[in-house]
Write a protein that holds these residues in place. Structure first.
Motif, PDB file in Angstrom:
ATOM      1  N   ARG A  14       8.937  16.596  10.883  1.00 44.25           N
ATOM      2  CA  ARG A  14       7.540  17.322  11.618  1.00 44.25           C
ATOM      3  C   ARG A  14       7.045  15.574  12.539  1.00 44.25           C
ATOM      4  O   ARG A  14       5.973  16.359  13.253  1.00 44.25           O
ATOM      5  N   ASN A 134       4.405  23.911  20.275  1.00 47.82           N
ATOM      6  CA  ASN A 134       4.886  24.433  18.812  1.00 47.82           C
ATOM      7  C   ASN A 134       4.163  25.354  18.123  1.00 47.82           C
ATOM      8  O   ASN A 134       3.192  25.124  18.101  1.00 47.82           O
ATOM      9  N   LEU A 149       0.637  23.805  14.650  1.00 48.38           N
ATOM     10  CA  LEU A 149       1.862  22.239  13.926  1.00 48.38           C
ATOM     11  C   LEU A 149       1.814  22.059  13.011  1.00 48.38           C
ATOM     12  O   LEU A 149       2.352  21.820  12.075  1.00 48.38           O
ATOM     13  N   ARG A 242       8.382  27.982  20.890  1.00 47.35           N
ATOM     14  CA  ARG A 242       8.421  26.560  21.309  1.00 47.35           C
ATOM     15  C   ARG A 242       8.848  26.515  22.956  1.00 47.35           C
ATOM     16  O   ARG A 242       8.818  27.505  23.551  1.00 47.35           O
ATOM     17  N   HIS A 245      12.621  23.035  25.268  1.00 48.59           N
ATOM     18  CA  HIS A 245      13.755  22.714  24.234  1.00 48.59           C
ATOM     19  C   HIS A 245      14.568  21.697  24.938  1.00 48.59           C
ATOM     20  O   HIS A 245      15.098  21.513  26.034  1.00 48.59           O
ATOM     21  N   TYR A 251      12.091  20.867  16.810  1.00 47.41           N
ATOM     22  CA  TYR A 251      10.072  21.127  17.861  1.00 47.41           C
ATOM     23  C   TYR A 251      10.570  21.132  18.856  1.00 47.41           C
ATOM     24  O   TYR A 251      11.339  21.012  19.484  1.00 47.41           O
TER      25      TYR A 251
END
Length: 524
Positions: A14, A134, A149, A242, A245, A251
């Motif tokens: 992340r 996100n 997030l 989201r 994509h 993420y």
């Protein structure tokens, strides 16, 4: 593996997305994604952008998405009967009754949403999606809860489906001790009253197990028994959202990240213009060293005062960067225009002859740009949000149990579908206008089925025609009733005339009887 270890391991995947989110937040809304992951009750000193175009764009785009996904006046979904699975013995009367019941269920769900704080949390989540790309929403008993997030990590399978979620929160030890008085935290209750050690981290671990979601909470690597929960796959309360994509990435990517270059350029130019304008606005006088006018005399002189000296010995410091400022200002205008179009800010042409049609077309063009943005949000937000709402409402008894067997099919009518209906309404209006202009207005009544036009316009506008638009049977019944009333009115109007004719006929018959001679009997 405990939740804390799993959270730390997934945080490495992340980090790149979190850094991009912080950079995007610093240029738009710095309070969304803060630099420090540690929770603090007090306010943090956040960076203040030199421009407000980014913040305005984020709020505008989030508001447009909010109004399109959860419209305040109409329902964002519709319960329909699946004709394929519908038994043949059910006639049209039963189906009409089912439609009425479905409409009541839709109103119940929408009233429940209006009475809750769901729209507030969803709007905040949409701002996180625009900036960070996100957001995580948990649909609990007390309402929706948003996780930014920097408070959660996820893991997905090869198809992009979420298989694991771990969240991190910071709570007070006093609250934890109050809810779990007999829970052993390995002497971690020490210094509970100490404000410097009054908080602890709590992790929520949610996994997909045997076609259902199971979650629990952990504190100091120990599971809290009251926090264990489970839910079916089709009614999962954890909504991992989201904005865009990207294949192979866990993420999503935000809208701000797509235009980060323009925002950086605008930020730098805005800072240069503000600081340069402040320097240019500063007034400084210079006095020649050989001048008879002393600087103190000039400083003390009031407005309109007369002092001794030569004007050539006194000067004013000037920046002399007007041309450079003009170039930067023009570039700022170009960047602002590009960002306004990117974040769907409607800028109407400033003129005396700006027509309403021009404004409407500009707004329609901006709304059509949302088509690609709605697709993913409809699948990842509206569908699971509706499924969870229907599941909870059936369990609590707010709405009756829906029939099984695929007879009832919930359909989303907001988002990308709403844009399609708007395009249908626009095309239908243009079609009727062209017919009226080319053939004539009377051709519409001659060749066009007005009942079908009204139904299609209502469907394109998201309006339920039940008990609103008259059916063919009702129209025929009203026409027959109107004809009967006209016949009765005509008969009532003709009654005096018929009575007069009958009276004259009777009078004529009486006169004829009076004029006839009396009959005489022959002599015998």
């Amino acid at each position: 593996m405990n939740a804390k270890t799993r959270y730390d391991r997934l945080s490495s995947d992340r980090s790149q997305f979190l850094n991009s989110a912080r950079q995007a937040a610093n240029l738009t809304l710095p309070y969304l994604i803060r630099e420090d992951e540690h929770y603090t009750k007090g306010s943090l000193k956040l960076t203040t952008p030199w421009q407000s175009t980014g913040a305005k764009g984020v709020v505008t785009l989030a508001s447009k998405l909010m109004l399109a996904l959860l419209p305040p006046q109409t329902s964002f979904f519709k319960l329909q009967v699946n004709d394929i699975n519908l038994p043949q013995e059910l006639g049209p009367e039963i189906r009409s009754e089912m439609d009425l019941s479905f409409a009541k269920i839709e109103r119940t769900i929408m009233e429940s949403i209006a009475a809750s704080t769901d729209r507030v949390v969803v709007h905040q989540a949409l701002k996180h999606l625009v900036v960070a790309g996100n957001a995580l929403i948990f649909m609990g008993k007390d309402g929706l809860k948003l996780y930014p997030l920097n408070r959660y990590v996820v893991d997905r399978d090869g198809n992009g489906n979420v298989i694991e979620i771990v969240t991190k929160e910071t709570i007070s030890k006093k609250i934890l001790k109050k809810n779990y008085p007999a829970f052993d935290l390995k002497n971690n209750w020490e210094n509970v009253d100490d404000t410097s050690n009054d908080e602890c981290d709590i992790y929520t671990h949610c996994t997909l197990d045997n076609n259902r979601w199971v979650w629990h909470q952990e504190v100091y690597d120990q599971i809290l028994t009251k926090s264990i929960g489970k839910a079916p796959v089709d009614s999962n309360p954890w909504l991992v959202l989201r904005f865009n994509h990207v294949d192979g990435e866990v993420y999503g990517r935000g809208r701000v990240e797509e235009f980060i270059g323009d925002l950086k350029s605008l930020e730098a130019l805005s800072q240069a213009i503000v600081e340069g304008s402040a320097a240019a606005a500063k007034v400084v006088f210079t006095v020649s060293p050989s001048s008879t006018t002393k600087p103190a005399t000039l400083a003390k002189a009031g407005n309109g005062a007369i002092i001794q000296g030569r004007p050539d010995d006194i000067g004013v410091v000037q920046v002399g960067k007007t041309a450079d400022f003009q170039t930067a200002y023009q570039m700022i205008g170009s960047l602002t225009q590009r960002l306004s179009e990117a974040f769907l800010i409607m800028n109407v042409r400033d003129s005396e002859r700006t027509t309403a049609e021009e404004v409407r077309m500009t707004q329609l063009e901006l709304e059509q740009q949302l088509g690609g943005l709605f697709s993913l949000l409809t699948v990842e937000f509206l569908v699971p949000y509706l499924n969870r709402k229907l599941s909870v409402a059936q369990k609590t008894g707010e709405i009756p149990r829906l029939p099984k067997g695929g007879i009832v099919k919930p359909t989303i009518v907001a988002g990308i579908n709403a844009l399609g209906r708007g395009q249908d309404r626009e095309s239908l209006g243009q079609f009727l206008q062209i017919i009226a202009q080319t053939i004539g207005p009377e051709a519409i009544g001659q060749f066009i089925n007005t009942d079908e036009v009204i139904k299609r316009l209502a469907a394109a506008s998201g309006i339920d025609v039940l008990n609103l638009v008259k059916s063919m049977e009702e129209q025929q019944g009203e026409q027959q009733q109107a004809m009967e009333q006209q016949q009765m009115m005509a008969a009532q109007q003709q009654e005096p005339q018929m009575a007069a004719v009958e009276q004259k006929r009777e009078q004529a018959a009486m006169q004829m009887m009076q004029q006839q001679p009396p009959e005489t009997t022959p002599p015998q």
